[in-house]
Design a protein around this motif. Structure first.
Motif, short mmCIF file in Angstrom:
data_model
loop_
_atom_site.label_atom_id
_atom_site.label_comp_id
_atom_site.label_asym_id
_atom_site.label_seq_id
_atom_site.Cartn_x
_atom_site.Cartn_y
_atom_site.Cartn_z
N ASN A 139 0.82 -1.20 0.00
CA ASN A 139 0.00 0.00 0.00
C ASN A 139 0.87 1.26 0.00
O ASN A 139 1.61 1.50 0.96
CB ASN A 139 -0.91 -0.03 1.24
N LEU A 141 -0.26 4.40 0.01
CA LEU A 141 -1.00 5.57 0.50
C LEU A 141 -0.78 5.82 1.98
O LEU A 141 -0.64 4.89 2.77
CB LEU A 141 -2.49 5.39 0.22
N ILE A 179 -3.27 10.63 -4.60
CA ILE A 179 -3.80 9.26 -4.56
C ILE A 179 -3.77 8.64 -5.96
O ILE A 179 -3.33 7.50 -6.14
CB ILE A 179 -5.23 9.26 -4.00
N LYS A 182 -0.10 7.94 -6.98
CA LYS A 182 0.52 6.82 -6.28
C LYS A 182 -0.06 5.46 -6.69
O LYS A 182 0.65 4.45 -6.70
CB LYS A 182 0.35 7.00 -4.76
N THR A 183 -1.35 5.45 -7.01
CA THR A 183 -1.99 4.18 -7.35
C THR A 183 -1.98 3.91 -8.86
O THR A 183 -2.33 2.82 -9.29
CB THR A 183 -3.46 4.17 -6.87
N THR A 185 -3.93 5.20 -11.05
CA THR A 185 -5.31 5.12 -11.53
C THR A 185 -5.71 6.44 -12.21
O THR A 185 -5.09 7.48 -11.97
CB THR A 185 -6.28 4.83 -10.39
N ALA A 191 -9.60 4.35 -8.35
CA ALA A 191 -8.74 4.30 -7.16
C ALA A 191 -9.44 3.59 -6.01
O ALA A 191 -8.84 2.78 -5.30
CB ALA A 191 -8.34 5.71 -6.75
N LEU A 194 -9.57 -0.18 -6.75
CA LEU A 194 -8.26 -0.79 -6.55
C LEU A 194 -7.98 -0.98 -5.05
O LEU A 194 -7.53 -2.04 -4.62
CB LEU A 194 -7.18 0.09 -7.17
N ALA A 195 -8.26 0.07 -4.28
CA ALA A 195 -8.01 0.01 -2.84
C ALA A 195 -8.86 -1.06 -2.15
O ALA A 195 -8.39 -1.76 -1.25
CB ALA A 195 -8.27 1.38 -2.20
N ARG A 198 -7.57 -4.60 -3.07
CA ARG A 198 -6.34 -4.95 -2.35
C ARG A 198 -6.48 -4.84 -0.83
O ARG A 198 -5.50 -4.96 -0.11
CB ARG A 198 -5.18 -4.07 -2.84
N TRP A 200 -7.02 -2.30 1.07
CA TRP A 200 -6.41 -1.15 1.74
C TRP A 200 -7.46 -0.37 2.54
O TRP A 200 -7.14 0.25 3.52
CB TRP A 200 -5.76 -0.21 0.72
#
Length: 201
Positions: A139, A141, A179, A182-183, A185, A191, A194-195, A198, A200
């Protein structure tokens, strides 16, 4: 005889699990509760061999009950049941030194097998939960960015989100830009997806 205490706030599931466990010749459910406070009091009094605890209950959570039992140095095997493969919960469960951590959507015989495995001195963790921790390790974030991404699900516009978080709209836009960067997306929805995938958030 293996004495089992069952704490589950969903009455139908509690009854079904109790019936299932009592069908085993060497298992006996000695008590049930639908809230953590009652469960803790009963378990201290009854001192069962195994305590099966729902992670989310009124009063005290299953994890809080587990921590209290460990603080009292009671020699009780603890299994946590959960609906979601959330890495934070799993990490807290490991910190509480539980013996097992299972998802509620697992086959019913998984709980019976887990109890028997734990009685032999082993630990049992659902593979999906282990995977969730591995996913979380990547992760990128920050804690604040995760809070903003979580809030985005309920407050999708910059204006709504800024008002909810007591931030300026410019600050919110900066966080969201970070965000997305970093991702890797292209949109807020991507985003969030995805979070969640996974674990997150």
């Amino acid at each position: 005889m293996t004495e089992i205490y069952l704490a589950e706030d969903q009455q139908m599931l509690q009854s079904a699990l109790a019936m299932l466990l009592n069908l085993e010749d060497d298992f006996k459910v000695v008590g049930c509760a639908n809230n953590g406070k009652t469960a803790l009091e009963d378990i201290i009094k009854l001192h069962p061999t195994v305590a099966v605890l729902d992670i989310e209950m009124p009063g005290l959570s299953g994890l809080e009950v587990a921590k209290q039992l460990r603080l009292r140095n009671l020699n009780i095997k603890i299994i946590i049941l959960t609906t979601f493969a959330r890495s934070r919960y799993f990490e807290d469960a490991l910190a509480a030194k539980v013996n097992g951590y299972l998802l509620k959507d697992s086959p019913s015989e998984s709980l019976i097998n887990a109890i028997r495995t734990i009685l032999l001195g082993n630990t049992v963790f659902d593979p999906k939960l282990v995977t969730s921790v591995l996913d979380t390790a990547d992760n990128p974030l920050s804690k604040r960015e995760l809070e903003i991404l979580t809030a985005l699900k309920e407050y999708p516009t910059t204006k709504e989100l800024a008002k909810h978080l007591f931030l300026s709209e410019g600050t919110v836009r900066n966080y969201i830009s970070s965000i997305l960067s970093k991702t890797g997306t292209a949109s807020r929805l991507e985003a969030i997806n995805l979070a969640e995938k996974r674990h997150w958030i």
